[in-house]
Design a protein around this motif. Structure first.
Motif, PDB file in Angstrom:
ATOM      1  N   SER A 139       1.851  44.886  35.441  1.00 54.04           N
ATOM      2  CA  SER A 139       1.339  44.131  33.965  1.00 54.04           C
ATOM      3  C   SER A 139       1.219  42.406  35.288  1.00 54.04           C
ATOM      4  N   LEU A 188       3.491  37.017  26.682  1.00 54.15           N
ATOM      5  CA  LEU A 188       4.992  37.087  28.065  1.00 54.15           C
ATOM      6  C   LEU A 188       5.306  38.297  26.868  1.00 54.15           C
ATOM      7  N   HIS A 189       5.687  38.326  25.594  1.00 53.22           N
ATOM      8  CA  HIS A 189       6.213  38.654  24.223  1.00 53.22           C
ATOM      9  C   HIS A 189       5.068  39.429  24.060  1.00 53.22           C
ATOM     10  N   THR A 192       4.605  42.932  26.443  1.00 50.69           N
ATOM     11  CA  THR A 192       6.057  43.598  26.269  1.00 50.69           C
ATOM     12  C   THR A 192       6.039  44.785  25.599  1.00 50.69           C
ATOM     13  N   LYS A 193       5.423  44.273  24.561  1.00 49.46           N
ATOM     14  CA  LYS A 193       4.894  45.527  23.961  1.00 49.46           C
ATOM     15  C   LYS A 193       4.343  46.545  24.271  1.00 49.46           C
ATOM     16  N   ARG A 195       5.202  48.223  26.923  1.00 50.72           N
ATOM     17  CA  ARG A 195       6.369  48.618  27.912  1.00 50.72           C
ATOM     18  C   ARG A 195       5.922  48.958  29.386  1.00 50.72           C
ATOM     19  N   VAL A 199       6.200  43.048  35.047  1.00 55.51           N
ATOM     20  CA  VAL A 199       5.154  42.023  34.737  1.00 55.51           C
ATOM     21  C   VAL A 199       5.311  41.017  35.787  1.00 55.51           C
ATOM     22  N   PHE A 222      12.394  35.450  30.398  1.00 56.20           N
ATOM     23  CA  PHE A 222      11.706  36.363  29.647  1.00 56.20           C
ATOM     24  C   PHE A 222      12.930  37.824  30.784  1.00 56.20           C
ATOM     25  N   ASP A 223      12.891  37.404  31.776  1.00 50.32           N
ATOM     26  CA  ASP A 223      13.866  39.217  32.442  1.00 50.32           C
ATOM     27  C   ASP A 223      14.843  38.798  31.861  1.00 50.32           C
ATOM     28  N   TYR A 226      14.024  40.337  28.306  1.00 50.82           N
ATOM     29  CA  TYR A 226      14.070  42.204  28.628  1.00 50.82           C
ATOM     30  C   TYR A 226      14.343  42.956  29.467  1.00 50.82           C
ATOM     31  N   VAL A 229      12.376  45.786  31.260  1.00 53.72           N
ATOM     32  CA  VAL A 229      11.057  45.219  32.099  1.00 53.72           C
ATOM     33  C   VAL A 229      11.150  44.251  33.477  1.00 53.72           C
ATOM     34  N   ALA A 231      10.983  41.797  36.082  1.00 50.25           N
ATOM     35  CA  ALA A 231       9.584  40.290  36.163  1.00 50.25           C
ATOM     36  C   ALA A 231       9.911  39.569  36.942  1.00 50.25           C
TER      37      ALA A 231
END
Length: 403
Positions: A139, A188-189, A192-193, A195, A199, A222-223, A226, A229, A231
């Protein structure tokens, strides 16, 4: 002693915003040098603020060395600076250099070359993360500065869609680091939904500075939040041959008088939901009335040096592109000179953004009277001052509308 340039048919002034970071200003100068190499004509750099030379000084330098000058804004989007500030400087220069033909080019905007450049920035991050869009769910989030101009913000969403088309991304979203929604953190949030495996965040900015570092920091946070994922954040557009190619296109468009303004979705031209106060001069009127209501009257000015001396009348002159091209700069100067030369009126003359009457300008709005004059020339200003501002007598043959 500065060496004089030989007289050329054409020259270009590349106008950057200007920054306190000399590295950012040097990037503008580098792009100007690269553009000069590509076009084979003299190209200098100038700045709106915070750096030298100014637009006026840049034009003064090039004017003796060319017959035709094209001013090209080094801006990704067509917001206030492109629509108001640079056109006014160009129109002022036309009055000061009557023998010089001055064209005004478009901003960089949405261009296939810039979409390809964005894609390359994404590929670099994919390589760093060890993912591949053809086998992994990747993404992408494009993150721009954010603007109060909805037309500019819409271009970011258009870029996101163009980057998605024909490529094997899981999804591509537009976001902003400030001013407007959706903000980067929120996007970003949301992403991530789904998955995704990775990113990639790409700053849609020209230079590397405070905002791009903020984007990297938010992406790193963010990395960490999560871990399932991968990022990473990419580099801004920077000094790239494709940016130079787009600038060359904008130069050619201006020289052939084929520059098109986006009037159909301009917040100054049409009433857009959420931006009603910006359309048709409503903001100019509001500023004038609020200014007079909030500041003390003359009797208290001497007691408080920080209190403004509110005028009885506020004269707002549209300096948007079409009004600027019709002589708004000369109208402003003549009105200001006229007000200075009379003891019978108390008025302040300022410029304003588009009043939504493109083609009928230059527009001059007098508040709190709510009188708009249209098609005003420098020769008309004496009547506006002597009749309306001095004696409260409207110049009826110039009236465009009253509010």
């Amino acid at each position: 002693m500065t060496e004089e340039r030989p007289l050329a048919d054409d020259a270009v002034l590349l106008v950057g915003h200007g920054s306190r970071r000399e590295k950012s200003n040097e990037q503008v100068r580098t792009l100007a040098a690269d553009l000069e190499t590509e076009l084979g004509v003299p190209v200098d750099a100038a700045f709106l603020e915070l750096a030298e030379p100014t637009i006026s000084a840049g034009i003064d330098t090039l004017a003796p060395a060319c017959q035709t000058l094209t001013v090209v804004p080094l801006s990704l989007f067509g917001a206030t600076h492109v629509k108001n500030d640079v056109p006014l400087a160009v129109q002022t220069a036309r009055a000061e250099h009557p023998d010089l033909t001055i064209h005004y080019g478009s901003h960089l905007g949405v261009h296939p070359s810039l979409v390809e450049l964005l894609d390359d920035r994404v590929r670099a991050v994919e390589s760093d993360l060890g993912v591949d869009r053809t086998t992994d769910d990747v993404s992408v989030v494009i993150c721009a500065r954010g603007s109060s101009d909805p037309d500019s913000n819409a271009d970011v969403h258009k870029l996101a869609r163009l980057l998605y088309e024909g490529r094997e991304f899981h999804r591509v979203d537009a976001s902003f680091i400030g001013v407007t929604d959706p903000l980067l953190d929120e996007t970003l949030h949301t992403v991530t939904k789904d998955r995704p495996d990775a990113v990639v965040v790409v700053p849609y900015m020209l230079g590397d500075g405070t905002l791009t570092q903020r984007i990297r920091d938010r992406t790193a946070d963010f990395d960490d939040e999560y871990p399932y994922v991968a990022a990473g954040a990419g580099d801004p557009l920077g000094v790239d041959d494709r940016v130079v190619d787009v600038l060359a296109d904008r130069w050619q468009e201006a020289r052939s008088d084929s520059v098109e303004m986006s009037c159909d979705t301009c917040k100054y031209k049409v009433e857009l939901t959420g931006y009603e106060d910006d359309q048709g001069g409503a903001r100019a009127m509001l500023r004038s009335l609020v200014h007079q209501a909030e500041h003390a009257d003359r009797e208290s000015v001497d007691d408080d040096p920080h209190v403004h001396d509110a005028p009885e009348k506020h004269v707002a002159v549209c300096t948007n592109q079409t009004c600027a091209e019709s002589g708004a700069a000369a109208v402003i100067e003549e009105l200001r000179q006229g007000v200075r030369n009379t003891d019978d009126c108390d008025a302040r003359v300022t410029r304003t953004s588009c009043l939504g009457q493109c083609g009928d300008g230059p527009m001059v709005a007098v508040y709190p009277d709510g009188v708009w004059y249209g098609g005003v020339t420098a020769d008309d200003t004496d009547r506006i001052v002597s009749s309306h501002l001095d004696r409260d007598r409207i110049v009826s043959d110039l009236v465009h509308q009253t509010l």
